[in-house]
Design a protein around this motif. Structure first.
Motif, PDB file in Angstrom:
ATOM      1  N   LEU A  10      54.864 -27.284  18.217  1.00  0.00           N
ATOM      2  CA  LEU A  10      53.460 -27.045  18.543  1.00  0.00           C
ATOM      3  C   LEU A  10      53.173 -25.555  18.715  1.00  0.00           C
ATOM      4  N   MET A  11      54.142 -24.825  19.246  1.00  0.00           N
ATOM      5  CA  MET A  11      53.985 -23.375  19.386  1.00  0.00           C
ATOM      6  C   MET A  11      53.852 -22.714  18.012  1.00  0.00           C
ATOM      7  N   ILE A  12      54.669 -23.154  17.072  1.00  0.00           N
ATOM      8  CA  ILE A  12      54.606 -22.612  15.712  1.00  0.00           C
ATOM      9  C   ILE A  12      53.257 -22.951  15.067  1.00  0.00           C
ATOM     10  N   ILE A  13      52.807 -24.191  15.262  1.00  0.00           N
ATOM     11  CA  ILE A  13      51.518 -24.612  14.707  1.00  0.00           C
ATOM     12  C   ILE A  13      50.389 -23.758  15.281  1.00  0.00           C
ATOM     13  N   MET A  14      50.459 -23.479  16.577  1.00  0.00           N
ATOM     14  CA  MET A  14      49.424 -22.668  17.213  1.00  0.00           C
ATOM     15  C   MET A  14      49.410 -21.254  16.627  1.00  0.00           C
ATOM     16  N   LEU A  15      50.566 -20.672  16.445  1.00  0.00           N
ATOM     17  CA  LEU A  15      50.645 -19.322  15.886  1.00  0.00           C
ATOM     18  C   LEU A  15      50.119 -19.285  14.455  1.00  0.00           C
ATOM     19  N   LEU A  16      50.403 -20.345  13.697  1.00  0.00           N
ATOM     20  CA  LEU A  16      49.877 -20.428  12.331  1.00  0.00           C
ATOM     21  C   LEU A  16      48.358 -20.583  12.349  1.00  0.00           C
ATOM     22  N   VAL A  20      45.052 -18.489  10.554  1.00  0.00           N
ATOM     23  CA  VAL A  20      43.942 -19.131   9.849  1.00  0.00           C
ATOM     24  C   VAL A  20      42.609 -18.749  10.492  1.00  0.00           C
ATOM     25  N   ALA A  21      42.554 -18.825  11.833  1.00  0.00           N
ATOM     26  CA  ALA A  21      41.325 -18.499  12.548  1.00  0.00           C
ATOM     27  C   ALA A  21      40.920 -17.047  12.334  1.00  0.00           C
ATOM     28  N   ASN A  22      41.917 -16.168  12.328  1.00  0.00           N
ATOM     29  CA  ASN A  22      41.634 -14.751  12.062  1.00  0.00           C
ATOM     30  C   ASN A  22      41.096 -14.552  10.656  1.00  0.00           C
ATOM     31  N   HIS A  23      41.714 -15.240   9.696  1.00  0.00           N
ATOM     32  CA  HIS A  23      41.317 -15.085   8.294  1.00  0.00           C
ATOM     33  C   HIS A  23      39.892 -15.573   8.061  1.00  0.00           C
ATOM     34  N   PHE A  24      39.556 -16.711   8.670  1.00  0.00           N
ATOM     35  CA  PHE A  24      38.233 -17.304   8.443  1.00  0.00           C
ATOM     36  C   PHE A  24      37.224 -16.942   9.534  1.00  0.00           C
ATOM     37  N   ASN A  25      37.643 -16.031  10.413  1.00  0.00           N
ATOM     38  CA  ASN A  25      36.748 -15.520  11.448  1.00  0.00           C
ATOM     39  C   ASN A  25      36.205 -16.635  12.345  1.00  0.00           C
ATOM     40  N   ASN A  31      27.860 -14.501  24.936  1.00  0.00           N
ATOM     41  CA  ASN A  31      26.436 -14.199  25.104  1.00  0.00           C
ATOM     42  C   ASN A  31      26.111 -14.218  26.585  1.00  0.00           C
ATOM     43  N   ASP A  32      24.841 -14.135  26.939  1.00  0.00           N
ATOM     44  CA  ASP A  32      24.483 -14.034  28.355  1.00  0.00           C
ATOM     45  C   ASP A  32      24.728 -15.317  29.125  1.00  0.00           C
ATOM     46  N   ARG A  33      25.065 -16.409  28.419  1.00  0.00           N
ATOM     47  CA  ARG A  33      25.352 -17.671  29.098  1.00  0.00           C
ATOM     48  C   ARG A  33      26.845 -17.989  29.101  1.00  0.00           C
ATOM     49  N   SER A  34      27.634 -17.107  28.513  1.00  0.00           N
ATOM     50  CA  SER A  34      29.078 -17.322  28.443  1.00  0.00           C
ATOM     51  C   SER A  34      29.750 -16.914  29.747  1.00  0.00           C
ATOM     52  N   SER A  35      30.966 -17.444  29.944  1.00  0.00           N
ATOM     53  CA  SER A  35      31.756 -17.079  31.116  1.00  0.00           C
ATOM     54  C   SER A  35      32.808 -16.036  30.766  1.00  0.00           C
ATOM     55  N   HIS A  36      32.756 -15.535  29.529  1.00  0.00           N
ATOM     56  CA  HIS A  36      33.702 -14.505  29.107  1.00  0.00           C
ATOM     57  C   HIS A  36      32.928 -13.350  28.484  1.00  0.00           C
ATOM     58  N   THR A  37      33.599 -12.234  28.283  1.00  0.00           N
ATOM     59  CA  THR A  37      32.909 -11.037  27.810  1.00  0.00           C
ATOM     60  C   THR A  37      33.492 -10.471  26.519  1.00  0.00           C
ATOM     61  N   GLU A  38      34.577 -11.068  26.005  1.00  0.00           N
ATOM     62  CA  GLU A  38      35.220 -10.530  24.814  1.00  0.00           C
ATOM     63  C   GLU A  38      35.296 -11.579  23.716  1.00  0.00           C
ATOM     64  N   VAL A  39      35.253 -11.114  22.468  1.00  0.00           N
ATOM     65  CA  VAL A  39      35.404 -12.001  21.319  1.00  0.00           C
ATOM     66  C   VAL A  39      36.808 -12.607  21.339  1.00  0.00           C
ATOM     67  N   THR A  40      36.890 -13.933  21.217  1.00  0.00           N
ATOM     68  CA  THR A  40      38.169 -14.639  21.318  1.00  0.00           C
ATOM     69  C   THR A  40      38.245 -15.723  20.248  1.00  0.00           C
ATOM     70  N   LEU A  41      39.445 -15.995  19.760  1.00  0.00           N
ATOM     71  CA  LEU A  41      39.619 -17.056  18.772  1.00  0.00           C
ATOM     72  C   LEU A  41      39.195 -18.398  19.363  1.00  0.00           C
ATOM     73  N   ARG A  42      38.500 -19.179  18.578  1.00  0.00           N
ATOM     74  CA  ARG A  42      38.024 -20.495  19.022  1.00  0.00           C
ATOM     75  C   ARG A  42      38.802 -21.587  18.283  1.00  0.00           C
ATOM     76  N   GLY A  43      38.899 -22.749  18.928  1.00  0.00           N
ATOM     77  CA  GLY A  43      39.508 -23.897  18.263  1.00  0.00           C
ATOM     78  C   GLY A  43      40.988 -24.074  18.519  1.00  0.00           C
ATOM     79  N   GLY A  44      41.539 -23.323  19.500  1.00  0.00           N
ATOM     80  CA  GLY A  44      42.963 -23.474  19.805  1.00  0.00           C
ATOM     81  C   GLY A  44      43.327 -24.871  20.274  1.00  0.00           C
TER      82      GLY A  44
END
Length: 321
Positions: A10-16, A20-25, A31-44
Motif C-alpha cells: 500500500l505504501m508503494i501504491i501511495m507513492l505511485l 500520477v496526481a502530480n502529473h495530472f495536477n 480557499n477562504d472556507r478551507s482549513s488549510h493554506t497550502e496546495v496539497t495533493l488530493r485523493g490520497g
C-alpha cells in the motif's frame, strides 16, 4: 508477515499515486472556507479502495456486492475530486451502492418497508457526514482506526460477524494514509474518494453487526462524528444556508481555524472522544437498554458540541460560511 507485506504494498501504491496526481495536477487549492493554506495533493484516500481490491483478490469467494458498491462510490468520488459533479449524480450512485449491500445483507427481507427507508436515509446520511468531517489533517485516518479497532474487538471478543482480515485491511490502509496525512504539512488529503470509500466500508460493517446482534447500539461507534455532523446541519438550516455548500461551522473547524489549535491535536481529541464512547458501548452492551445507552452517550456529546457556540460568542467570531 501478511500485514507487513500489505503495508509495504500500500505504501508503494501511495507513492505511485503521488506521481500520477502530480502529473495530472490532482490538487486541493485552499480557499477562504478551507482549513488549510497550502496546495496539497488530493485523493490520497484512494488507498482504501486499493486495500479492498487486494483483499478481494485474496478472497475470491468473498462478497462481490460490497466490492462492486465500494468501487462505484470510489469512482464517482474520484471523478468528483477531479471535476465537480452534481449532487444528484453522487447521491444516485450512493443509493445504488447502498442497495447492493442491502441486498447482500438481506435488509429487504429482514426489515419492514419503513425500516428499509430509514436505513437508506441513515446510510446515505452517514456517508456524507463522514465526508463533511474530513477537513483537517489526521481526522479521517485516526477516527477510522478507532472505529475499526472497536469493531475488531467486538468481532474477536463479543460476536464474530465477519472475517477479521476484512477489518484489519482497513486499519492498515488507515495507517499508511496517516503516514502521509498526519503531519503539520500533509503530503496528501483523502479527498472524497477516501472519506466516502471508508465511510461505505464502515457502514457495511456496522449494519452487518446490527443485523446479527439485533441491536442498534453499534451506531454509537460513530457517535462523535454523528453529533458534530447532524447538529451542524441543524445549525446551518437554522441560519438558512445551503447545507451542500462548503462552510466552517463544525466544532473541529472552529477549534482549528478560529482558535488556531493544531489540526493534529484536534483530530486526536476527536479520536480520544470516540475511544471513550466505544469503550462505554462495549462495556455496557446487554447491561443497559439501548435507548438509555444512547441517552448516556449522546447527551454529554451534545453538551460538548454546544461549546462551539460559547467559543464563537465569547470572541465574537465571524466564521466564514
Amino acid at each position: 508477515m501478511q500485514y507487513t507485506i500489505l503495508g509495504i504494498l500500500l505504501m508503494i501504491i501511495m507513492l505511485l499515486y503521488f506521481k500520477v496526481a502530480n502529473h495530472f495536477n490532482i490538487i486541493d487549492k485552499p480557499n477562504d472556507r478551507s482549513s488549510h493554506t497550502e496546495v496539497t495533493l488530493r485523493g490520497g484516500g484512494i488507498i482504501f479502495w486499493f486495500s479492498t481490491l487486494i483483499y478481494f483478490t485474496q478472497h475470491i469467494q468473498s462478497n462481490y456486492f460490497f466490492f462492486t458498491g465500494i468501487t462505484l462510490v470510489s469512482l464517482v468520488s474520484f471523478w468528483d475530486d477531479i471535476q465537480s459533479l452534481s449532487n444528484k449524480i453522487r447521491i444516485s450512485v450512493h443509493f445504488l451502492a447502498i442497495t447492493l449491500i442491502f441486498y447482500d445483507l438481506g435488509v429487504f427481507n429482514l426489515m419492514p418497508i419503513w425500516g428499509v427507508v430509514i436505513t437508506y436515509v441513515l446510510s446515505i446520511g452517514l456517508i456524507n457526514a463522514y465526508n463533511f468531517m474530513d477537513g483537517i489533517n489526521g481526522i479521517t485516518g485516526l477516527y477510522t482506526l478507532v472505529v475499526m479497532g472497536a469493531m475488531l474487538y467486538v468481532n474477536t471478543k463479543i460476536q464474530l460477524f465477519i472475517d477479521g482480515d476484512f477489518i484489519k485491511y482497513a486499519m492498515i490502509a488507515s495507517l499508511v494514509f496517516l503516514f502521509f496525512n498526519y503531519r503539520k504539512k500533509a503530503k496528501c488529503f483523502a479527498g472524497d474518494v477516501g472519506s466516502i470509500a471508508i465511510a461505505f466500508w464502515v457502514i457495511y460493517l456496522v449494519l452487518k453487526l446490527i443485523l446479527i446482534t439485533n441491536s442498534i447500539i453499534w451506531l454509537l461507534f460513530l457517535a462523535v462524528y454523528g453529533v458534530d455532523a447532524i447538529f451542524t446541519i441543524i445549525h446551518r438550516l437554522y441560519l438558512k444556508q445551503n447545507i451542500f455548500e462548503a462552510h466552517r461551522l463544525h466544532l473541529y473547524q472552529v477549534l482549528s481555524n478560529e482558535y488556531k489549535i493544531q489540526h493534529r491535536l484536534v483530530a486526536l481529541y476527536y479520536a480520544i472522544a470516540q475511544i471513550i464512547v466505544s469503550v462505554l458501548v462495549i462495556c455496557l452492551y446487554q447491561k443497559v437498554q439501548d435507548i438509555l445507552l444512547f441517552v448516556v452517550i449522546i447527551v454529554p456529546l451534545l453538551l460538548i458540541y454546544t461549546l462551539k457556540f460559547y467559543l464563537m460568542n465569547k470572541n465574537n467570531l465571524k466564521v466564514n460560511i
